[in-house]
Design an enzyme around this catalytic site. Structure first.
Site, PDB file in Angstrom:
ATOM      1  N   CYS A 181      64.873  35.637  59.269  1.00  0.00           N
ATOM      2  CA  CYS A 181      65.582  34.708  58.368  1.00  0.00           C
ATOM      3  C   CYS A 181      65.712  33.369  59.080  1.00  0.00           C
ATOM      4  O   CYS A 181      66.800  32.809  59.226  1.00  0.00           O
ATOM      5  CB  CYS A 181      66.941  35.258  57.974  1.00  0.00           C
ATOM      6  SG  CYS A 181      66.905  36.955  57.369  1.00  0.00           S
TER       7      CYS A 181
ATOM      8  N   PRO B   7      66.084  26.935  58.296  1.00  0.00           N
ATOM      9  CA  PRO B   7      65.151  25.825  58.496  1.00  0.00           C
ATOM     10  C   PRO B   7      64.675  25.624  59.925  1.00  0.00           C
ATOM     11  O   PRO B   7      63.930  24.686  60.194  1.00  0.00           O
ATOM     12  CB  PRO B   7      65.963  24.614  58.032  1.00  0.00           C
ATOM     13  CG  PRO B   7      67.366  24.969  58.353  1.00  0.00           C
ATOM     14  CD  PRO B   7      67.475  26.456  58.115  1.00  0.00           C
TER      15      PRO B   7
ATOM     16  N   ASP C 216      60.578  34.194  57.472  1.00  0.00           N
ATOM     17  CA  ASP C 216      61.479  33.814  56.385  1.00  0.00           C
ATOM     18  C   ASP C 216      60.764  34.112  55.072  1.00  0.00           C
ATOM     19  O   ASP C 216      59.528  34.081  55.011  1.00  0.00           O
ATOM     20  CB  ASP C 216      61.856  32.333  56.462  1.00  0.00           C
ATOM     21  CG  ASP C 216      63.133  32.016  55.700  1.00  0.00           C
ATOM     22  OD1 ASP C 216      64.220  32.054  56.306  1.00  0.00           O
ATOM     23  OD2 ASP C 216      63.043  31.746  54.490  1.00  0.00           O
TER      24      ASP C 216
ATOM     25  N   CYS D 159      76.987  33.165  59.262  1.00  0.00           N
ATOM     26  CA  CYS D 159      77.855  31.986  59.140  1.00  0.00           C
ATOM     27  C   CYS D 159      78.922  32.273  58.086  1.00  0.00           C
ATOM     28  O   CYS D 159      79.026  31.591  57.075  1.00  0.00           O
ATOM     29  CB  CYS D 159      77.056  30.728  58.806  1.00  0.00           C
ATOM     30  SG  CYS D 159      76.069  30.828  57.287  1.00  0.00           S
TER      31      CYS D 159
END
Length: 428
Positions: free
Chosen positions: A244, A247, A265, A360
């Protein structure tokens, strides 16, 4: 026959307000993120400044929404329905004037057309009454449901700190390709460093104009987001899977630290951006577009970093829409997915190797609970405790050696996003 053709509304600035209204509707009613909603909402708006204005209006509404609603309700005899269009337009009007400092007359001219055929007189009257009463921007507040959840999880001081963080523009964190240049880079850029390889700047203008951008000396990455990759240390030519990955901040960190990186990703669009970042910074990684639930590597790796898809409630100060999109059922669904991904990723770690799990998220259900269940079910792994000297001063591991960053931490230095991370070692 009617020969009239439709023409764009001549009101300057109206398209940006229409786009903001569409974005807010997508967030509040359909649960979309602002980033996703922006694409459809801004169709036909070519001017970048207008698109940015629409995003700013929507963001400020979400940042101050509970306080804006209290102001609106104070001026209406009967409360407007929560999903009433007039309420949302009034939120937009107040955010424009009180947060973005749009003159009241310009706010009225660009917002009332949004209520074509609706209660324009009501909106005009409420807004005018508030302006005459000297209304000021309310302090940012968490939605009650979020405040209650975080108070139960982390205590009232954390929830209060989160409210403060919501109204405080986050600083700009730069992750350096060469940590040995930290002291010089901080001096040259006029910033401060909170850990080697990091420089923190006040919010600046165009990122591309900061010294060292073209040279690829750094990339933008919140300090908390940079910690999971740091937990893997120096690569020394070993193999790591960054799952994953887009960016790409962690991919670049790992490549700069000497790892041979395979970055996976499921979004080719996001991986394209990752490749652009790799090119700018002169880092190298193998990038693969694939679904993590279907892909598997040819061989085990020395280390695996899984920054799992999550509720993203930890980045609420940058993306206040998460406060209104994410409900307990979403957290539960993501936790179930994270457990599956962690179990799958664990099979790709060599004996003796490391597995870092990170999210996160400020939800224990997505962090500590996922790892606890995994360790209870899989005796191959144990926690490899994180040491205090691996973290910025002021951030400490918990009793098990895991790391949880919360609102309020390093607040005097600009704060941190909310993250959870655990470093696990495959037993020999």
């Amino acid at each position: 026959m009617n020969n009239r053709t439709s023409t764009p509304d001549p009101t300057p600035g109206l398209p940006a307000r229409q786009a903001a209204l569409r974005m807010l509707d997508a967030v509040m009613r359909r649960g979309e993120s602002l980033d996703v909603a922006q694409h459809a909402a801004c169709q036909g708006i070519d001017d970048r400044s207008d698109r940015a204005l629409a995003m700013a209006i929507a963001g400020e509404v979400l940042r101050h929404l509970p306080g804006l609603d209290l102001m609106i309700d104070s001026m209406t005899r009967l409360p407007l329905a929560e999903d009433a269009k007039a309420r949302m337009v009034l939120r937009i009007m107040l955010a424009q004037t009180l947060a973005l400092e749009t003159p009241p007359h310009a706010t009225i001219a660009t917002a009332l057309p949004l209520l074509q055929g609706g209660p324009r007189k009501l909106a005009h009257g409420v807004f005018g009454s508030l302006m005459r009463a000297g209304a000021t921007l309310p302090a940012p507040e968490l939605p009650p449901a979020t405040a209650n959840r975080w108070t139960a999880l982390w205590g009232e001081p954390m929830a209060e700190a989160a409210g403060v963080a919501l109204g405080t523009p986050p600083p700009l964190d730069l992750c350096l390709a060469d940590p040995s240049t930290t002291e010089a880079a901080a001096a040259d850029l006029g910033g401060v460093s909170l850990i080697p390889g990091h420089v923190r700047l006040p919010r600046a203008g165009a990122i591309e104009q900061i010294a060292g951008f073209e040279e690829g000396d750094w990339w933008v990455q919140d300090l908390a987001a940079s910690l999971p990759a740091r937990l893997l240390g120096k690569g020394q030519g070993r193999q790591v899977l960054d799952l994953c990955a887009a960016p790409g901040g962690k991919t670049m960190q790992l490549a700069a630290a000497g790892w041979h990186v395979t970055a996976l990703d499921n979004s080719e669009k996001r991986l394209k951006r990752l490749r652009q970042n790799l090119k700018r910074t002169g880092q190298d990684a193998l990038t693969i577009t694939a679904n993590l639930l279907e892909w598997r590597p040819d061989e085990e790796a020395d280390a695996v970093l899984l920054d799992a898809p999550c509720s993203a409630t930890g980045i609420f100060r940058r993306h206040p829409d998460v406060l209104y999109r994410i409900a307990p059922r979403h957290i539960e669904e993501r936790a179930e997915q994270q457990a599956v991904l962690l179990e799958r990723a664990s099979n790709w770690v060599k004996p003796g190797g490391l597995l870092v799990y990170a999210v996160c998220s400020l939800e224990r259900e997505e962090g500590e609970d996922v790892v606890a269940r995994f360790l209870a079910d899989d005796s191959r792994f144990t926690i490899d405790p994180v040491r205090a000297d691996e973290l910025p001063q002021g951030v400490l591991p918990d009793a098990l050696g895991q790391v949880r960053t919360l609102p309020g931490m390093l607040s005097e230095a600009g704060g941190l996003d909310g993250f959870f991370m655990a470093r696990l070692r495959h037993r020999h």
